[in-house]
Design a protein around this motif. Structure first.
Motif, mmCIF file in Angstrom:
data_model
loop_
_atom_site.group_PDB
_atom_site.id
_atom_site.type_symbol
_atom_site.label_atom_id
_atom_site.label_comp_id
_atom_site.label_asym_id
_atom_site.label_seq_id
_atom_site.Cartn_x
_atom_site.Cartn_y
_atom_site.Cartn_z
ATOM 1 N N LEU A 1 -2.600 10.563 -11.039
ATOM 2 C CA LEU A 1 -2.414 9.114 -10.898
ATOM 3 C C LEU A 1 -2.782 8.354 -12.167
ATOM 4 O O LEU A 1 -2.256 7.277 -12.440
ATOM 5 N N LEU A 2 -3.709 8.927 -12.958
ATOM 6 C CA LEU A 2 -4.153 8.247 -14.182
ATOM 7 C C LEU A 2 -3.004 8.059 -15.163
ATOM 8 O O LEU A 2 -3.060 7.206 -16.046
ATOM 9 N N GLN A 3 -1.954 8.899 -15.005
ATOM 10 C CA GLN A 3 -0.826 8.800 -15.932
ATOM 11 C C GLN A 3 -0.069 7.472 -15.766
ATOM 12 O O GLN A 3 0.604 7.034 -16.696
ATOM 13 N N ILE A 4 -0.185 6.844 -14.587
ATOM 14 C CA ILE A 4 0.568 5.598 -14.354
ATOM 15 C C ILE A 4 0.020 4.450 -15.209
ATOM 16 O O ILE A 4 0.760 3.888 -16.027
ATOM 17 N N PRO A 5 -1.290 4.106 -15.080
ATOM 18 C CA PRO A 5 -1.792 3.047 -15.974
ATOM 19 C C PRO A 5 -1.705 3.441 -17.447
ATOM 20 O O PRO A 5 -1.447 2.595 -18.314
ATOM 21 N N PHE A 6 -1.899 4.737 -17.739
ATOM 22 C CA PHE A 6 -1.836 5.184 -19.131
ATOM 23 C C PHE A 6 -0.421 4.992 -19.690
ATOM 24 O O PHE A 6 -0.240 4.490 -20.818
ATOM 25 N N GLY A 7 0.605 5.343 -18.898
ATOM 26 C CA GLY A 7 1.993 5.157 -19.329
ATOM 27 C C GLY A 7 2.332 3.684 -19.518
ATOM 28 O O GLY A 7 3.006 3.301 -20.480
ATOM 29 N N LEU A 8 1.851 2.853 -18.593
ATOM 30 C CA LEU A 8 2.105 1.412 -18.701
ATOM 31 C C LEU A 8 1.439 0.831 -19.950
ATOM 32 O O LEU A 8 2.008 -0.017 -20.642
ATOM 33 N N LEU A 9 0.233 1.318 -20.241
ATOM 34 C CA LEU A 9 -0.474 0.865 -21.444
ATOM 35 C C LEU A 9 0.318 1.227 -22.709
ATOM 36 O O LEU A 9 0.529 0.396 -23.592
ATOM 37 N N LEU A 10 0.803 2.484 -22.753
ATOM 38 C CA LEU A 10 1.591 2.913 -23.919
ATOM 39 C C LEU A 10 2.853 2.058 -24.052
ATOM 40 O O LEU A 10 3.208 1.628 -25.153
ATOM 41 N N TYR A 11 3.527 1.820 -22.912
ATOM 42 C CA TYR A 11 4.758 1.029 -22.948
ATOM 43 C C TYR A 11 4.467 -0.390 -23.432
ATOM 44 O O TYR A 11 5.197 -0.942 -24.256
ATOM 45 N N GLY A 12 3.375 -0.965 -22.943
ATOM 46 C CA GLY A 12 3.008 -2.329 -23.344
ATOM 47 C C GLY A 12 2.685 -2.423 -24.825
ATOM 48 O O GLY A 12 2.980 -3.428 -25.484
ATOM 49 N N LEU A 13 2.092 -1.361 -25.369
ATOM 50 C CA LEU A 13 1.676 -1.392 -26.781
ATOM 51 C C LEU A 13 2.830 -1.126 -27.743
ATOM 52 O O LEU A 13 2.854 -1.666 -28.849
ATOM 53 N N GLY A 14 3.788 -0.270 -27.324
ATOM 54 C CA GLY A 14 4.809 0.102 -28.306
ATOM 55 C C GLY A 14 6.137 0.522 -27.709
ATOM 56 O O GLY A 14 6.953 1.162 -28.399
ATOM 57 N N GLY A 15 6.378 0.208 -26.431
ATOM 58 C CA GLY A 15 7.675 0.527 -25.828
ATOM 59 C C GLY A 15 7.869 2.022 -25.630
ATOM 60 O O GLY A 15 6.911 2.804 -25.629
ATOM 61 N N TRP A 16 9.151 2.417 -25.477
ATOM 62 C CA TRP A 16 9.461 3.823 -25.160
ATOM 63 C C TRP A 16 9.054 4.776 -26.275
ATOM 64 O O TRP A 16 8.766 5.943 -26.014
ATOM 65 N N ASP A 17 9.031 4.300 -27.545
ATOM 66 C CA ASP A 17 8.595 5.184 -28.641
ATOM 67 C C ASP A 17 7.202 5.733 -28.348
ATOM 68 O O ASP A 17 6.921 6.924 -28.499
ATOM 69 N N PHE A 18 6.309 4.820 -27.929
ATOM 70 C CA PHE A 18 4.926 5.225 -27.672
ATOM 71 C C PHE A 18 4.831 6.107 -26.424
ATOM 72 O O PHE A 18 4.029 7.027 -26.374
ATOM 73 N N VAL A 19 5.666 5.811 -25.425
ATOM 74 C CA VAL A 19 5.623 6.620 -24.193
ATOM 75 C C VAL A 19 6.079 8.052 -24.495
ATOM 76 O O VAL A 19 5.426 9.031 -24.110
ATOM 77 N N ILE A 20 7.208 8.180 -25.200
ATOM 78 C CA ILE A 20 7.732 9.524 -25.490
ATOM 79 C C ILE A 20 6.761 10.313 -26.350
ATOM 80 O O ILE A 20 6.458 11.474 -26.069
ATOM 81 N N TYR A 21 6.223 9.695 -27.394
ATOM 82 C CA TYR A 21 5.320 10.426 -28.296
ATOM 83 C C TYR A 21 3.908 10.558 -27.722
ATOM 84 O O TYR A 21 3.290 11.617 -27.813
ATOM 85 N N GLY A 22 3.392 9.467 -27.152
ATOM 86 C CA GLY A 22 2.002 9.486 -26.675
ATOM 87 C C GLY A 22 1.820 10.273 -25.391
ATOM 88 O O GLY A 22 0.750 10.825 -25.141
ATOM 89 N N MET A 23 2.869 10.335 -24.578
ATOM 90 C CA MET A 23 2.750 11.041 -23.299
ATOM 91 C C MET A 23 3.440 12.405 -23.341
ATOM 92 O O MET A 23 2.804 13.425 -23.112
ATOM 93 N N PHE A 24 4.728 12.439 -23.676
ATOM 94 C CA PHE A 24 5.483 13.682 -23.510
ATOM 95 C C PHE A 24 5.335 14.646 -24.693
ATOM 96 O O PHE A 24 5.038 15.824 -24.499
ATOM 97 N N VAL A 25 5.547 14.158 -25.917
ATOM 98 C CA VAL A 25 5.394 15.057 -27.078
ATOM 99 C C VAL A 25 3.941 15.526 -27.153
ATOM 100 O O VAL A 25 3.664 16.714 -27.337
#
Ligand SMILES: [Zn+2]
Ligand SMILES: [Zn+2]
Length: 275
Positions: free
Chosen positions: A164-188
């Protein structure tokens, strides 16, 4: 969902978990979209989170603090570090600690070590996750190896809800830098951190040199140690699992040890076990 496509192996049968295959497959596939989302800031976020979740969350937190108790920190800080570990997507703290304690208690035993290197590189690297046996993945079985954590209500909660922690973490990444941050910060980051951690169970039980003559195949593997912030000095670690510093010789760089020393200097890490 565990379907009954079983792989016979001697008397033992292992069921492939298609849920696990789909989960790891999806994250790897999304990580492969990295070229379309590249930015230098996204790469920087990925490298920072790889260190934060890998060195601080997993190596320092899940491994040297919670599994081996090689030093102590105040409870509030222990909870923060364990939560960072849970963000690394390597399971909840009770699962991670229990399976790793099994690995030390029965190193390379083909039945009792969850990621026994005797069952081959790919089994110890990742296949043990794809064929989850009840013994290692059922909470009521594995919790016996981490009774200290199982007594703690926060760790029981984190063990159940780490995803569940991935949900606020993903939203935080998206808010800070959009999909670039989500793809790199979460998936890569997840894929690179998974494989670097898994190399300790696979490559560091097969390749490298030994400082200590042990019955198991653990080795010191310099490039794995660089990728895992010191955990690749795995022969040293198997020889002295409760010692906080994995690098023993002056050139065995142990980045996680630097963080433990920093906490110690700040008065936050106490009772640091040394040789
Ligand atoms: Zn090992
Ligand atoms: Zn260990």
């Amino acid at each position: 969902m565990t379907i009954q496509s079983t792989v016979p192996e001697g008397k033992h049968r292992f069921a492939l978990s298609w849920t696990t295959v789909a989960f790891f497959g999806a994250v790897h596939a999304l990580a492969l979209s990295a070229p379309w989302f590249f930015s230098w800031s996204a790469l920087g976020v990925m490298i920072f989170l790889h260190w934060l979740f890998g060195s601080i969350g997993i190596c320092l937190g899940y491994h040297r603090l919670l599994t081996h108790r090689s030093f102590q920190v105040p409870k509030w800080l222990e909870y923060i570090i364990a939560t960072i570990g849970a963000l690394a997507l390597q399971g909840g703290p009770i699962f991670w600690v229990a399976t790793h304690r099994m690995h030390h208690a029965y190193t390379e035993d083909e039945k009792k070590d969850p990621y026994s290197a005797r069952r081959g590189f790919w089994w110890s690297h990742m296949l043990w996750l794809f064929y989850p046996s009840d013994e290692f993945f059922n909470y009521s079985n594995y919790k016996r190896f981490a009774p200290d954590l199982d007594r703690d209500v926060y760790y029981r909660w984190l063990n159940r809800n780490f995803l569940l922690l991935q949900i606020p973490f993903g939203l935080l990444l998206y808010g800070l830098g959009g999909w670039d941050f989500v793809i790199y910060g979460m998936f890569v980051r997840s894929v690179l951190l998974w494989h670097s951690t898994w190399l300790i169970n696979s490559a560091a039980h097969l390749r490298g040199y030994r400082n200590f003559s042990l019955d198991d195949g653990s080795r010191n593997l310099w490039w794995a140690a660089l990728l895992t912030y010191g955990e690749g000095w795995h022969n040293n670690h198997h020889a002295h699992p409760n010692v906080a510093k994995a690098g023993q010789r002056w050139w065995e760089i142990d980045v996680t040890w630097w963080a433990i020393q920093a906490l110690n200097t700040l008065g936050l890490a106490q009772k640091v076990v040394s040789r």
